[in-house]
Design a protein around this motif. Sequence first.
Motif, short mmCIF file in Angstrom:
data_model
loop_
_atom_site.label_atom_id
_atom_site.label_comp_id
_atom_site.label_asym_id
_atom_site.label_seq_id
_atom_site.Cartn_x
_atom_site.Cartn_y
_atom_site.Cartn_z
N GLY A 131 -9.08 6.35 -13.39
CA GLY A 131 -9.39 7.25 -12.29
C GLY A 131 -8.32 7.21 -11.23
N PRO A 132 -8.60 7.74 -10.04
CA PRO A 132 -7.61 7.76 -8.96
C PRO A 132 -7.40 6.37 -8.36
CG PRO A 132 -9.70 8.66 -8.22
CD PRO A 132 -9.83 8.46 -9.69
N LYS A 133 -6.32 6.23 -7.59
CA LYS A 133 -5.96 4.94 -7.01
C LYS A 133 -7.06 4.36 -6.12
CE LYS A 133 -0.92 5.06 -7.01
NZ LYS A 133 -0.88 3.84 -7.85
N ALA A 134 -7.70 5.21 -5.32
CA ALA A 134 -8.75 4.73 -4.43
C ALA A 134 -9.88 4.09 -5.23
CB ALA A 134 -9.28 5.87 -3.58
N MET A 135 -10.17 4.65 -6.38
CA MET A 135 -11.21 4.10 -7.24
C MET A 135 -10.78 2.74 -7.79
SD MET A 135 -12.68 5.63 -10.81
CE MET A 135 -13.73 4.61 -11.85
N ARG A 140 5.28 6.52 -15.40
CA ARG A 140 5.45 6.71 -13.96
C ARG A 140 4.68 5.66 -13.15
NH1 ARG A 140 7.95 11.79 -13.48
NH2 ARG A 140 7.83 11.68 -11.21
N SER A 141 4.35 4.54 -13.77
CA SER A 141 3.58 3.49 -13.12
C SER A 141 4.28 2.14 -13.09
CB SER A 141 2.23 3.31 -13.83
OG SER A 141 1.50 4.51 -13.84
N GLY A 142 5.52 2.08 -13.59
CA GLY A 142 6.27 0.84 -13.57
C GLY A 142 6.07 -0.06 -14.77
N GLU A 143 5.29 0.38 -15.76
CA GLU A 143 4.94 -0.51 -16.86
C GLU A 143 5.68 -0.26 -18.16
OE1 GLU A 143 0.82 -1.16 -17.54
OE2 GLU A 143 0.29 -1.07 -15.43
N CYS A 144 5.87 0.99 -18.55
CA CYS A 144 6.39 1.25 -19.90
C CYS A 144 7.85 0.86 -20.06
CB CYS A 144 6.18 2.72 -20.28
SG CYS A 144 7.30 3.90 -19.45
N GLY A 145 8.63 0.94 -18.99
CA GLY A 145 10.03 0.52 -19.05
C GLY A 145 11.02 1.56 -19.56
N TRP A 146 10.55 2.74 -19.94
CA TRP A 146 11.45 3.75 -20.47
C TRP A 146 12.50 4.19 -19.45
CZ3 TRP A 146 12.28 5.07 -25.32
CH2 TRP A 146 11.29 4.83 -26.27
N CYS A 147 12.15 4.17 -18.18
CA CYS A 147 13.07 4.69 -17.16
C CYS A 147 14.04 3.62 -16.64
CB CYS A 147 12.29 5.30 -15.99
SG CYS A 147 11.37 4.10 -14.99
N SER A 181 -1.99 3.50 -13.56
CA SER A 181 -2.51 4.01 -12.29
C SER A 181 -1.78 5.25 -11.78
CB SER A 181 -2.42 2.91 -11.23
OG SER A 181 -1.07 2.48 -11.08
N GLY A 182 -0.72 5.67 -12.46
CA GLY A 182 0.03 6.82 -11.97
C GLY A 182 1.01 6.42 -10.89
N GLU A 183 1.55 7.39 -10.19
CA GLU A 183 2.60 7.11 -9.21
C GLU A 183 2.05 6.29 -8.03
OE1 GLU A 183 5.42 10.43 -8.64
OE2 GLU A 183 4.13 11.50 -10.04
N TYR A 184 2.87 5.38 -7.54
CA TYR A 184 2.44 4.43 -6.52
C TYR A 184 2.16 5.10 -5.18
CZ TYR A 184 2.29 0.15 -3.74
OH TYR A 184 1.90 -0.87 -2.91
N GLY A 185 2.96 6.09 -4.85
CA GLY A 185 2.78 6.76 -3.56
C GLY A 185 3.62 6.15 -2.46
N ASP A 186 3.32 6.51 -1.22
CA ASP A 186 4.08 6.06 -0.06
C ASP A 186 3.92 4.54 0.14
OD1 ASP A 186 5.28 5.61 2.38
OD2 ASP A 186 4.23 7.23 3.43
#
Length: 409
Positions: A268-272, A353-360, A295-300
């Motif tokens: 779900g969303p980050k707040a959840m 886009r969450s820092g885990e997969c390492g592709w980037c 969790s998707g993008e970390y945000g600000d």
Amino acid sequence: MAKYSYDKKVLKGLGAGPFLNEVKVRDAEIEKAPSTIPTSIYNANILAKKLHPSVQLGKIVKVIPVPGAKTFVIAPDEEKGCKELAYFRAGQYVSFALNIGEAKLCKPYSLSSAPKDALGETGNTYAVTVKETANGYASKYILENWAEGTELAFSAPLGQFYYTSLRDEKNVIALAGGSGITPFLSMAQAIADGIEDFNLTILYGSRTHDNILLRAELEDAAARSNGKVKLVNVLSDDGEEGYEHGLITAELIKKYAPEDHYSVFVCGPKAMYRFAEGEIAKLGLPKRRVRFELSGEYGDPTNDEAYPKESAGREFKLSILVRGEKIETTCKSEETILVACETAGVRVPADCRSGECGWCHSRLISGDVYVPESADGRRLADKKFGWIHPCVTYPLSDIEIEVFPMLEG
């Protein structure tokens, strides 16, 4: 030691001629053979290529409006040589290559379809359900531009958010919020179709009963599952009868969890996520029995306690080295280096886009950066030798990096 027992009469009639002539026969066969080096492909390699293609090319064949979102059904683009889509595990996602104006980015979406839909028995399709979110740059573009016939390039199925009997308990309590229901819909359908074998209880948080995403599809999967799938809708802003109300708390989880062992899956969303972490901790479950989807993008990051406040609100120079060519652009303190690269037209091979997969992962040549500790999925060697994951890395000064972009599909 016993002697070999064989008929010596067979050998007595043989002369040396046939053996000597064999050399001429062999040389003649070699002369007739083509000069190219013979090649062969192992069956395992053929299967691996089917399951893990470097890129998949598809076309939208159907758009299904659902309350608050759209479901896009995607078939292989045979005109471009893609004959079939790779099989996936219920709970996995694919990452789409998007061109939005001058920006080039990759965006992951969980597959909401049943795994059997990709087996080719009645077709070969994926489905993704996209809901517009606040400040959803990619989702807004997709909902406004994707239509039947739209051609797409996307990754193979990715992610580890799926049921594994060696790790997970037979009973799974799923906590979902918003579009985080999509991987659980896929799991529910897989159970109903007999592809997966576990018991799934979904606690799905929505604001009102009118905002329950994919409700009909979830209820259909539950009805076909012979009691293995249960759907419990939890409304935060609505007092409608027949529903649970409030937030998904530890007490609510205990109400629907079995008395014996169970696992908890969360999407779900980050707040959840922040709320769920505290509630799940009260259950005293072993770490291996709690699974959070990416969790998707970390945000600000500027409100983080560890973030150096003197860098907040600033804009820094960003030099991107790509195959020997240097691209100059800027990066704001509150945006990731990945976003700055994509805005500059550099498609970094990002998937989660969450820092885990390492592709980037990219090389930091110079400058200072901030990486939130909770989102830092780098290996120790990467940290030691100056490699970063741009999707969760923020500039603290002018920086220069080297990236290794993906090939265009």
